[in-house]
Design a protein around this motif. Structure first.
Motif, PDB file in Angstrom:
ATOM      1  N   ALA A   6       0.851  -1.197   0.000  1.00 16.65           N
ATOM      2  CA  ALA A   6       0.000   0.000   0.000  1.00 16.65           C
ATOM      3  C   ALA A   6       0.878   1.235   0.000  1.00 16.65           C
ATOM      4  CB  ALA A   6      -0.926   0.007   1.213  1.00 16.65           C
ATOM      5  N   PRO A 105      -3.601  -0.441  -2.997  1.00 16.08           N
ATOM      6  CA  PRO A 105      -4.451   0.445  -2.189  1.00 16.08           C
ATOM      7  C   PRO A 105      -3.694   1.648  -1.653  1.00 16.08           C
ATOM      8  CG  PRO A 105      -3.941  -1.566  -0.981  1.00 16.08           C
ATOM      9  CD  PRO A 105      -3.426  -1.766  -2.379  1.00 16.08           C
ATOM     10  N   GLN A 130      -8.709   4.160  -0.353  1.00 18.41           N
ATOM     11  CA  GLN A 130      -9.516   3.163   0.323  1.00 18.41           C
ATOM     12  C   GLN A 130      -9.792   3.542   1.776  1.00 18.41           C
ATOM     13  OE1 GLN A 130      -7.044   2.080  -2.083  1.00 18.41           O
ATOM     14  NE2 GLN A 130      -8.974   2.181  -3.226  1.00 18.41           N
ATOM     15  N   LEU A 155      -6.278  -1.009   6.118  1.00 14.32           N
ATOM     16  CA  LEU A 155      -6.083  -1.617   4.796  1.00 14.32           C
ATOM     17  C   LEU A 155      -5.741  -3.092   4.889  1.00 14.32           C
ATOM     18  CD1 LEU A 155      -4.019   1.181   2.986  1.00 14.32           C
ATOM     19  CD2 LEU A 155      -6.483   0.767   2.861  1.00 14.32           C
TER      20      LEU A 155
END
Length: 221
Positions: A6, A105, A130, A155
């Motif tokens: 991420a 993400p 997100q 996440l």
């Protein structure tokens, strides 16, 4: 796993050039109470939790209001300015689009409050972020690691496999304490070199392959 999981983004000064809006709002507020302000004061607030900044404005700017009201007044001005004209930092929109296309993400991790973070996120394609982790959702602000650990937890990723992008010393400290791979992109304030810290002038030439490479390099050490 060595793969980038991420990317965690600071907002003010990193995603969008809102720092001039904050500084202008501080000047107006202080002057309305007959106080004096300067750029050195303003720069000392960059990256701070908003209530910490509000306490500083009370002490040094003679702003005779409760800290929560100081924050509300500043936020109202910055949200209005951002809604009228948003200035994205160089390379940000392309990098975000690449990450979205690669299904990596992203979370926004900011000491600003949810109303401002939402105003910024709403000007991006749906699904760009997100999660929005904001100062009004946290008990401890940057440089404490809570903000970045919260983003990683939401996440469902390992913070040591995340890249965090920041523009302030407090933000860098927060991300580093959380174990992230940290990129510093200076804006209003100087960022000092430190072991493991990646300092870049802009994100104009940074893409998904570069971000993956930074994580792989960390793991290989």
């Amino acid at each position: 796993m060595t793969e980038l999981q991420a990317v965690l983004w600071d907002m003010d000064g990193t995603l969008v050039d809102t720092e001039p809006y904050w500084i202008a709002a501080e000047y107006r507020l202080v002057e309305s109470f007959g106080g004096t302000w300067n750029d050195e004061h303003a720069e000392s607030l960059v990256g701070n939790p908003l209530l910490v900044s509000a306490a500083y404005l009370r002490e040094h700017g003679r702003v005779d209001l409760p800290p929560e009201e100081i924050v509300d007044r500043l936020l109202d001005e910055v949200i209005q300015a951002t809604t009228e004209r948003i200035v994205w930092r160089p390379g940000v929109l392309r990098c975000l689009a690449e990450l979205k296309a690669a299904a990596i993400p992203c979370a926004m991790v900011t000491m600003s409050y949810l109303n401002l973070a939402t105003a910024v996120a709403d000007q991006l394609p749906p699904g760009t972020f997100q999660s929005l982790v904001t100062g009004d959702q946290l008990s401890r602000g940057k440089p404490d690691p809570e903000a970045y650990l919260t983003a990683a937890r939401r996440l469902g990723v390992d913070p040591t496999r995340c890249v965090a992008i920041e523009d302030s010393p407090a933000g860098l400290g927060s991300a580093e304490a959380a174990g992230c791979v940290v990129i510093g992109v200076p804006n209003q304030v100087r960022l000092e070199p430190a072991p493991g810290r990646i300092l870049l002038p802009t994100l104009e030439n940074v893409g998904v392959a570069d971000l993956r490479g930074y994580v792989s390099e960390r793991v290989a050490l």
